[in-house]
Design a protein around this motif. Structure first.
Motif, PDB file in Angstrom:
ATOM      1  N   ASP A 110      23.179 -45.233   4.105  1.00  0.00           N
ATOM      2  CA  ASP A 110      22.789 -45.596   5.551  1.00  0.00           C
ATOM      3  C   ASP A 110      23.614 -47.352   5.764  1.00  0.00           C
ATOM      4  O   ASP A 110      24.048 -48.105   4.734  1.00  0.00           O
ATOM      5  N   MET A 127      17.947 -49.782  11.693  1.00  0.00           N
ATOM      6  CA  MET A 127      18.829 -48.973  10.526  1.00  0.00           C
ATOM      7  C   MET A 127      19.378 -47.913  11.253  1.00  0.00           C
ATOM      8  O   MET A 127      18.773 -47.498  12.298  1.00  0.00           O
ATOM      9  N   ASN A 128      20.316 -47.252  10.610  1.00  0.00           N
ATOM     10  CA  ASN A 128      21.042 -46.102  11.419  1.00  0.00           C
ATOM     11  C   ASN A 128      19.884 -44.856  11.309  1.00  0.00           C
ATOM     12  O   ASN A 128      19.156 -44.871  10.230  1.00  0.00           O
ATOM     13  N   ASP A 129      19.962 -43.972  12.216  1.00  0.00           N
ATOM     14  CA  ASP A 129      18.938 -42.830  11.931  1.00  0.00           C
ATOM     15  C   ASP A 129      19.638 -41.755  10.996  1.00  0.00           C
ATOM     16  O   ASP A 129      20.623 -42.038  10.111  1.00  0.00           O
ATOM     17  N   ARG A 130      19.134 -40.499  11.054  1.00  0.00           N
ATOM     18  CA  ARG A 130      19.377 -39.670   9.898  1.00  0.00           C
ATOM     19  C   ARG A 130      20.561 -39.046   9.573  1.00  0.00           C
ATOM     20  O   ARG A 130      21.319 -39.060   8.534  1.00  0.00           O
TER      21      ARG A 130
ATOM     22  N   ASP B 408      13.344 -36.723   8.842  1.00  0.00           N
ATOM     23  CA  ASP B 408      13.463 -38.312   8.637  1.00  0.00           C
ATOM     24  C   ASP B 408      12.296 -39.205   8.078  1.00  0.00           C
ATOM     25  O   ASP B 408      12.311 -40.151   8.064  1.00  0.00           O
ATOM     26  N   GLN B 411      13.199 -41.796   5.932  1.00  0.00           N
ATOM     27  CA  GLN B 411      13.850 -43.179   6.444  1.00  0.00           C
ATOM     28  C   GLN B 411      12.756 -43.822   7.185  1.00  0.00           C
ATOM     29  O   GLN B 411      12.589 -45.125   7.393  1.00  0.00           O
ATOM     30  N   ARG B 415      11.444 -47.712   7.157  1.00  0.00           N
ATOM     31  CA  ARG B 415      11.422 -48.505   8.107  1.00  0.00           C
ATOM     32  C   ARG B 415      10.010 -49.144   8.359  1.00  0.00           C
ATOM     33  O   ARG B 415       9.774 -50.370   8.673  1.00  0.00           O
TER      34      ARG B 415
END
Ligand code: SF4
Ligand code: SF4
Lengths: 265, 424
Positions: A110, A127-130, B408, B411, B415
């Motif tokens: 990431d 942040m970048n996604d998946r 996701d 992630q 966040r």
């Protein structure tokens, strides 16, 4: 490291950054880095963490990175906490360079852009996604496709004699784009340069979303790559700072967080 | 496993095997996200029950209503005036579209980059999984976003669809258009229900829906207390259920729940400690069973105290003026109330920005999480302006784009946690 006398006044504080590719450990004592270490993540991140931590006697552990919860839930240690990579990078970066206002971290899977306010607090982040587009993984994949060792990939790209545009940022499509460029006789160095440019343009867009205030620190494994660094500087029109050990910033930040906790006790 | 409802589901032409799978997933998901909570209100048992019977008892009731000659009207958007449906003695159900199931079948006829909500309602229909859609005599669509607009054209081949035209702006001519649309809808409902909508009937329906909005407003006032007396997840669930439960019973039950809540607030009891960071959600509707983001937020040490969304304040903030005597006056009151909806499909949409900032200030939140479904242009694009308006008010915002899949989650957790570290 050797058997040191660890007294209550000089506790060892460990920061451990469990990333998708590697795990880093930084040990602080009285604000000084007394030890650091690093292992690949493998399929047994917990085991790898244990072997890193077994070699030291930390009074407090702060975990960060995507595996932080894994450690938090499984490691039997009385003083363990977890923080996100965002906070860890902010703390680590400011410790290394107190004037840092913008952080770019490109790791294995990431990418993060972090804006700090004057006091070093996180003001904004992205942040970048998946998907792995534009991350270390992407470079790794492309280096393999072009048969260049990863550590040499940046230098290799810097040998390019012209700039071509690669449009795909998806690993799969970029690879086929590279293959068709090769078939058309484009030099591998130019293709490598094109791939680096693609990453940088994507990354800069992310940086601009949080706002770019100097100084800019570039960290994470990809910060070893000289081509990315120079393209970043070119595109931002400013120099970027790269720490001597860009992979350790997260672990360092986690350790600093731990030190603050100790100071509060 | 056979259930007492199998025969009914079979009659509705559901795919029984796939449907059983859906119920199992839903049950497990609900168990993990809802039943693990501590200190829940006694009144939530009703909601647990309604949800556990979502495809059972409630569908049975709807079938019984149908047997008595009542029609069932399904809607996808809070723009469709439910009052008119109820005034014609029909049953109104908000179709939920919050699950990923059926995605593959939906992608056979829709582009992959269509929002999850649209894929979900199409997927549910194509996979024959939703007893509500199957019970509908009419499904009402609307010209809100382009995705929905075009999807209804395809959906029409599978279900009886009627589309209302929703204006894009709020000028006088738009109100005229909307009024004409409300009238056209009234006629269509009257025709399908075989009943005339009289002034008396409409007055009753307006009151009924207003009472439901008011009880939800009361809920929102009570939950704003410190310490937070009810989880954001539970409030979201209550709002979700308000779309398909019987309105009279629902209002009574939530009234009881509010009484209980009031006692709790007076006693200073909360589901989380008073210092827990308060956050607000804003953006796309979260339809059953899309509890993903609230769950992530509330398991990261924060509590949600408001939902600026159609399954939240956008649906309950404004009441219909009850002072009208004639049918005409009441229709005007309806038109005005619905024109106040601040959906991102409108341009410009300054009211939404103001409403979000005001709400965030009232609720004294530490920050706002803006939620847009992937590929939802109206909300994703508007997120930028929302962020700026909040920033000007000194309120941090985290913008999230996601869908119904679980890939996701890690992630998103990072966040959300980083956002909490930032605002904490
Ligand atoms: S977000 Fe807009 S289109 Fe969607 S339900 Fe709400 S009002 Fe309708
Ligand atoms: S979430 Fe967005 S794209 Fe999807 S239906 Fe609603 S407005 Fe349209």
């Amino acid at each position: 490291m050797g058997e040191e006398t660890v007294t209550a006044n000089h506790p060892l504080v460990a920061g451990i950054d469990i990333g998708s590719r590697s795990i880093e450990l930084v040990l602080l004592q009285d604000g000084q880095v007394v030890h650091w270490d690093l292992l690949p993540t493998t399929f047994d991140p917990l085991g790898q963490c244990r072997s890193l931590l077994d070699r030291v006697r930390a009074a407090r552990i702060v975990a960060t990175g995507y595996g932080r919860k894994l450690l938090l839930e499984n490691l039997d240690h009385p003083e363990i906490t977890a923080i996100t990579e965002i906070l860890a990078y902010a703390l680590g970066a400011r410790h290394l360079f107190p004037g840092v206002r913008t952080i770019l971290d490109i790791g294995g899977q990431d990418t993060k852009a972090i804006a700090l306010n004057m006091d070093g607090k996180v003001a904004k982040f992205e942040m970048n996604d998946r998907c792995a587009a534009g991350t270390g993984k992407f470079l790794e994949f492309m280096a393999v496709a072009l048969q260049v060792p990863l550590e040499k990939f940046g230098d290799f790209a810097l040998q390019a004699d012209r700039r071509i545009q690669i449009n795909s940022m998806c690993t799969v499509f970029a690879e086929s784009e590279a293959t068709s460029l090769m078939a058309r006789g484009e030099s591998p160095a130019n293709i490598a340069m094109g791939l680096h440019l693609a990453i940088v343009s994507r990354t800069v867009a992310m940086l601009r979303r949080v706002g770019v205030t100097p100084s800019v620190l570039f960290a994470g494994g990809v910060a070893h790559n000289p081509c990315i660094k120079s393209l970043l500087e070119e595109s931002l029109g400013a120099s970027v700072l790269v720490p001597v050990q860009p992979d350790l910033v997260g672990a360092l930040g986690a350790a600093i967080y731990g030190q603050k906790l100790v100071a509060h006790e | 496993m056979p259930t007492p409802y199998d025969e009914m589901w079979e009659k509705l032409n559901l795919d029984l095997t796939a449907h059983e799978g859906l119920l199992q997933v839903l049950g497990k998901f609900y168990g993990d996200i809802y039943l693990t909570q501590e200190g829940r209100l006694k009144g939530m048992e009703y909601l647990d029950f309604v949800l556990s019977e979502v495809h059972g008892l409630r569908i049975k009731e709807i079938q019984e209503a149908k047997a008595q000659g009542r029609k069932v009207i399904g809607t996808f958007c809070v723009f469709v005036p439910e009052e008119l449906v109820l005034a014609a003695d029909a049953v109104c159900v908000g179709l939920c579209a919050g699950a990923e199931i059926g995605k593959e079948s939906a992608e056979k006829i829709l582009p992959r980059n269509t929002c999850a909500l649209i894929k979900s309602f199409v997927g549910f229909k194509l996979s024959r999984l939703c007893p509500y859609i199957e019970s509908c005599d009419l499904v009402v669509g609307e010209t809100t976003c382009d995705g929905k607009k075009k999807a209804y054209e395809i959906f029409e081949e599978y279900a009886p669809v009627y589309v209302m035209e929703i204006p894009q702006m709020k000028q006088a001519c738009d109100r005229d258009l909307w009024k004409a649309e409300v009238r056209r809808f009234k006629e269509r409902i009257e025709a399908i229900a075989g009943k005339e909508i009289t002034a008396a009937k409409l007055r009753e329906a307006i009151k009924l829906v207003n009472r439901r909005r008011q009880v939800l407003q009361r809920l929102n006032q009570l939950r704003a207390a410190v310490p937070t007396p009810i989880s954001g997840r539970d409030v979201l669930l209550i709002n979700q259920i308000s779309f398909y439960d019987d309105p009279v019973r629902f209002t009574a039950k939530i009234g009881e729940l509010c009484d209980e809540l009031e006692k709790r607030v007076k006693a200073g009891e909360g589901v989380v400690p008073p210092e827990t960071p308060r956050l607000m959600l804003s953006g796309c509707p979260m339809a059953v069973p899309n509890w993903k983001l609230p769950f992530i937020v509330e398991s990261s040490g924060a509590v949600i105290v408001g939902e600026e969304s159609c399954i939240g304040t956008r649906n309950i903030r404004d009441l219909v003026d009850e002072s009208g005597d004639t049918l005409e006056e009441m229709l005007d009151a309806l038109v005005d109330r619905y024109m106040r909806i601040d959906c991102a499909c409108f341009t410009p949409n300054q009211e939404r920005l103001q409403n979000i900032v005001a709400m965030a200030k009232d609720l004294e939140v530490k920050g706002v999480i803006h939620f847009a479904l992937n590929f939802c242009q109206p909300y994703a694009i508007e997120a930028f302006k929302v962020g700026r308006a909040l920033e000007a008010a000194g309120i941090p915002m985290l913008s999230i784009e996601t869908d119904y899949s679980m890939e996701d989650v890690e992630q998103l957790k990072t966040r959300v946690e980083a956002f909490l570290e930032m605002v904490g």
